[in-house]
Design a protein around this motif. Structure first.
Motif, mmCIF file in Angstrom:
data_model
loop_
_atom_site.group_PDB
_atom_site.id
_atom_site.type_symbol
_atom_site.label_atom_id
_atom_site.label_comp_id
_atom_site.label_asym_id
_atom_site.label_seq_id
_atom_site.Cartn_x
_atom_site.Cartn_y
_atom_site.Cartn_z
ATOM 1 N N LEU A 185 24.316 21.728 41.856
ATOM 2 C CA LEU A 185 22.946 22.145 42.111
ATOM 3 C C LEU A 185 22.452 21.449 43.344
ATOM 4 C CD1 LEU A 185 20.225 23.007 41.206
ATOM 5 C CD2 LEU A 185 20.313 21.189 39.750
ATOM 6 N N GLU A 186 22.883 20.033 43.381
ATOM 7 C CA GLU A 186 22.370 19.438 44.630
ATOM 8 C C GLU A 186 22.755 20.068 46.105
ATOM 9 O OE1 GLU A 186 23.850 15.671 43.770
ATOM 10 O OE2 GLU A 186 22.023 14.813 42.708
ATOM 11 N N SER A 187 24.122 20.667 45.838
ATOM 12 C CA SER A 187 24.562 21.395 47.024
ATOM 13 C C SER A 187 23.850 22.660 47.519
ATOM 14 C CB SER A 187 26.107 21.407 46.969
ATOM 15 O OG SER A 187 26.432 22.363 45.921
ATOM 16 N N HIS A 188 23.390 22.995 46.442
ATOM 17 C CA HIS A 188 22.637 24.355 46.790
ATOM 18 C C HIS A 188 21.177 24.060 47.088
ATOM 19 C CE1 HIS A 188 25.129 28.035 45.359
ATOM 20 N NE2 HIS A 188 25.840 26.832 44.684
ATOM 21 N N LEU A 189 20.914 22.748 46.716
ATOM 22 C CA LEU A 189 19.539 22.635 47.191
ATOM 23 C C LEU A 189 19.158 22.038 48.672
ATOM 24 C CD1 LEU A 189 17.818 20.415 44.023
ATOM 25 C CD2 LEU A 189 17.785 23.091 44.652
ATOM 26 N N ARG A 190 20.547 21.588 48.994
ATOM 27 C CA ARG A 190 20.414 21.276 50.554
ATOM 28 C C ARG A 190 20.539 22.395 51.166
ATOM 29 N NH1 ARG A 190 23.495 16.562 48.361
ATOM 30 N NH2 ARG A 190 25.274 17.990 48.670
ATOM 31 N N LEU A 191 20.841 23.483 51.019
ATOM 32 C CA LEU A 191 20.824 24.905 51.734
ATOM 33 C C LEU A 191 19.481 25.326 51.853
ATOM 34 C CD1 LEU A 191 23.953 26.545 50.456
ATOM 35 C CD2 LEU A 191 23.720 25.486 52.421
ATOM 36 N N ALA A 192 18.202 25.116 51.209
ATOM 37 C CA ALA A 192 17.135 25.585 51.052
ATOM 38 C C ALA A 192 16.715 25.681 52.487
ATOM 39 C CB ALA A 192 16.099 24.963 50.204
ATOM 40 N N ASN A 193 16.189 26.733 53.150
ATOM 41 C CA ASN A 193 15.496 26.734 54.327
ATOM 42 C C ASN A 193 16.383 26.995 55.199
ATOM 43 O OD1 ASN A 193 12.582 27.291 55.265
ATOM 44 N ND2 ASN A 193 12.883 25.746 56.434
ATOM 45 N N LEU A 194 17.798 27.129 55.030
ATOM 46 C CA LEU A 194 18.730 27.308 56.213
ATOM 47 C C LEU A 194 18.494 28.593 56.637
ATOM 48 C CD1 LEU A 194 21.706 26.439 57.547
ATOM 49 C CD2 LEU A 194 22.672 27.774 55.887
ATOM 50 N N GLY A 195 18.499 28.790 58.033
ATOM 51 C CA GLY A 195 18.604 29.655 58.866
ATOM 52 C C GLY A 195 17.209 30.153 59.188
ATOM 53 N N ASN A 196 16.017 29.477 58.632
ATOM 54 C CA ASN A 196 14.605 29.817 58.858
ATOM 55 C C ASN A 196 14.300 29.078 60.164
ATOM 56 O OD1 ASN A 196 12.148 30.447 58.765
ATOM 57 N ND2 ASN A 196 11.535 29.405 56.825
ATOM 58 N N LEU A 215 8.094 18.300 43.961
ATOM 59 C CA LEU A 215 8.175 18.774 45.121
ATOM 60 C C LEU A 215 7.755 17.253 45.990
ATOM 61 C CD1 LEU A 215 6.475 22.274 45.154
ATOM 62 C CD2 LEU A 215 9.044 21.579 45.081
ATOM 63 N N GLY A 216 8.764 17.270 46.904
ATOM 64 C CA GLY A 216 8.280 15.755 47.942
ATOM 65 C C GLY A 216 7.436 16.209 48.901
ATOM 66 N N PRO A 271 -6.760 19.089 53.136
ATOM 67 C CA PRO A 271 -7.412 20.219 53.991
ATOM 68 C C PRO A 271 -6.146 21.071 53.982
ATOM 69 C CG PRO A 271 -7.470 18.651 55.534
ATOM 70 C CD PRO A 271 -7.032 17.940 54.123
ATOM 71 N N ALA A 272 -6.310 22.625 54.080
ATOM 72 C CA ALA A 272 -5.180 23.537 54.336
ATOM 73 C C ALA A 272 -4.966 23.313 55.734
ATOM 74 C CB ALA A 272 -5.818 24.892 54.278
ATOM 75 N N PRO A 273 -3.592 23.636 56.478
ATOM 76 C CA PRO A 273 -2.744 23.830 55.217
ATOM 77 C C PRO A 273 -1.855 22.991 54.517
ATOM 78 C CG PRO A 273 -1.648 23.574 57.325
ATOM 79 C CD PRO A 273 -2.900 23.239 57.657
ATOM 80 N N LYS A 274 -1.407 23.137 53.297
ATOM 81 C CA LYS A 274 -0.733 22.206 52.478
ATOM 82 C C LYS A 274 0.256 21.535 53.164
ATOM 83 C CE LYS A 274 -2.640 24.277 48.877
ATOM 84 N NZ LYS A 274 -3.667 23.469 47.829
ATOM 85 N N PRO A 275 0.383 20.256 52.586
ATOM 86 C CA PRO A 275 1.168 19.174 53.346
ATOM 87 C C PRO A 275 2.831 19.933 53.219
ATOM 88 C CG PRO A 275 0.629 18.477 51.308
ATOM 89 C CD PRO A 275 -0.326 19.441 51.296
ATOM 90 N N ALA A 276 3.675 19.489 54.320
ATOM 91 C CA ALA A 276 5.068 20.020 54.258
ATOM 92 C C ALA A 276 5.868 19.245 53.080
ATOM 93 C CB ALA A 276 5.849 19.789 55.510
ATOM 94 N N ILE A 277 6.856 20.371 52.510
ATOM 95 C CA ILE A 277 7.686 20.070 51.713
ATOM 96 C C ILE A 277 9.079 19.422 52.188
ATOM 97 C CG2 ILE A 277 8.789 20.654 49.399
ATOM 98 C CD1 ILE A 277 6.820 22.841 49.210
ATOM 99 N N THR A 278 9.487 18.449 52.104
ATOM 100 C CA THR A 278 10.700 17.902 52.552
ATOM 101 C C THR A 278 11.734 17.418 51.786
ATOM 102 O OG1 THR A 278 9.613 15.397 52.557
ATOM 103 C CG2 THR A 278 9.141 17.027 54.556
ATOM 104 N N THR A 320 16.893 15.346 46.287
ATOM 105 C CA THR A 320 17.504 15.827 47.470
ATOM 106 C C THR A 320 16.553 15.888 48.709
ATOM 107 O OG1 THR A 320 18.957 16.882 45.823
ATOM 108 C CG2 THR A 320 18.673 17.865 48.065
ATOM 109 N N LEU A 321 16.799 15.437 49.830
ATOM 110 C CA LEU A 321 16.369 15.773 51.003
ATOM 111 C C LEU A 321 16.767 17.041 51.605
ATOM 112 C CD1 LEU A 321 16.633 12.004 52.579
ATOM 113 C CD2 LEU A 321 14.537 13.010 51.252
#
Length: 314
Positions: A61-72, A216-217, A244-251, A299-300
């Motif tokens: 699960l952690e290894s897949h979470l680390r892929l989040a946003n890859l290629g963006n 969400l961090g 205020p908008a935009p929402k804070p970044a999720i890291t 997971t960062l």
């Protein structure tokens, strides 16, 4: 005339009572040894099962979470980021807001509208986490349902709690449901009858789960500093009006799981209340007497770094 007398020999009532008491004491001691050994064996087996869940399922699960946003090309994830690695809105998926098919498949906190979930915990149901990424590694990857992710494919993966199939014999499980996104944000990649099609029951990912919670961090920009890190539920993040908008970044993503072994424990009751991500969780009445433990992991998101630059002239 002589008479011969024969005397019958046997146990007196007192001797019989003493023998009965001794027999009961020995039987009780043997039973106690048996119960202790049975409980120890069940606990050890459950501990091994829990270790398997930790070493294999949670690491996967952690290894897949680390892929989040890859290629963006956009590395700051919010609910407004196109193809954002944490899927909180239809905007993240590139879909119009009037779409009614996919809102229930987004990242959700238990209690959100258009979202239903379950758990083994009294009054607190499980959350759902949805991520996406594009394979730019140059190699074929595997999604959480073990299907090939070809180079250039954009994958969407949903993690949630459901009953085990077909008859809930194994209780609740953490399932993963994967699909593909085309350039218009439409789910493609599998035939409608394929069990790997996004929006179906998904594949059983980790067995024996009683609760699944997600935080969400977020990192806010503060001039001249590294910013402020906060962990929020997805509901609090979307409803947060303090910034205020935009929402804070999720890291980062913090997950919490209550995991149980499948082997029932004979004898004394096991633990029923657990602390998970700062909150107490108590099992529903009637849940089986099994060994349980909690897992928490942060997971960062390596593909969603926020870099703050101090522009002050010194």
């Amino acid at each position: 005339m002589t008479h011969s007398h024969r005397y019958a020999k046997g146990f007196t009532l007192i001797e019989l009572m003493i023998s009965l008491v001794l027999g009961l004491l020995i039987s009780a001691a043997v039973m106690q040894v048996y119960l202790t050994n049975a409980k120890t064996s069940a606990t050890q087996k459950s501990g091994s099962e829990l270790q398997d869940a930790s070493l294999f399922g949670i690491q996967q699960l952690e290894s897949h979470l680390r892929l989040a946003n890859l290629g963006n090309p956009v590395d700051e994830i919010t609910n407004d980021t196109p193809k954002g690695g944490i899927v909180l809105s239809l905007t993240n998926m590139g879909l119009p807001e009037e779409n009614t098919e996919y809102p229930k498949f987004l990242t959700h906190t238990a209690g959100d509208s258009d979202f239903t979930s379950t758990s083994s915990i009294a009054s607190v149901n499980s959350d759902q986490l949805t991520i996406q990424y594009t394979n730019i590694t140059g190699e074929v990857l595997s999604d959480c349902e073990s299907a090939d992710v070809l180079i250039g494919d954009t994958v969407i993966e949903r993690y949630f709690i459901r009953e085990s199939l077909p008859d809930n014999k194994n209780g609740l499980v953490l399932a993963c449901d994967a699909g593909r996104l085309n350039n218009s944000g439409v789910i493609t990649g599998y035939a409608a009858s394929d069990p790997k099609t996004f929006g179906n029951n998904g594949q059983e990912f980790i067995m024996g789960i009683d609760q699944f919670k997600v935080l969400l961090g977020t990192q806010t920009h503060v001039a001249g500093s590294a910013g402020v890190m906060r962990y929020l539920t997805s509901a609090d993040y979307l409803n947060n009006t303090t910034t205020p908008a935009p929402k804070p970044a999720i890291t980062a993503v913090k997950i919490g799981l209550i995991v149980r072994g499948s082997t029932p424990v004979v004898g004394s009751s096991t633990k029923t209340t657990f602390s998970l991500l700062g909150q107490n969780h108590t099992l529903k009445s009637g849940e089986p007497n099994q060994v349980r433990t909690t897992y928490e992991s942060t997971t960062l998101l390596r593909n969603a770094r926020v870099v703050n630059v101090n522009t002050a002239i010194k």
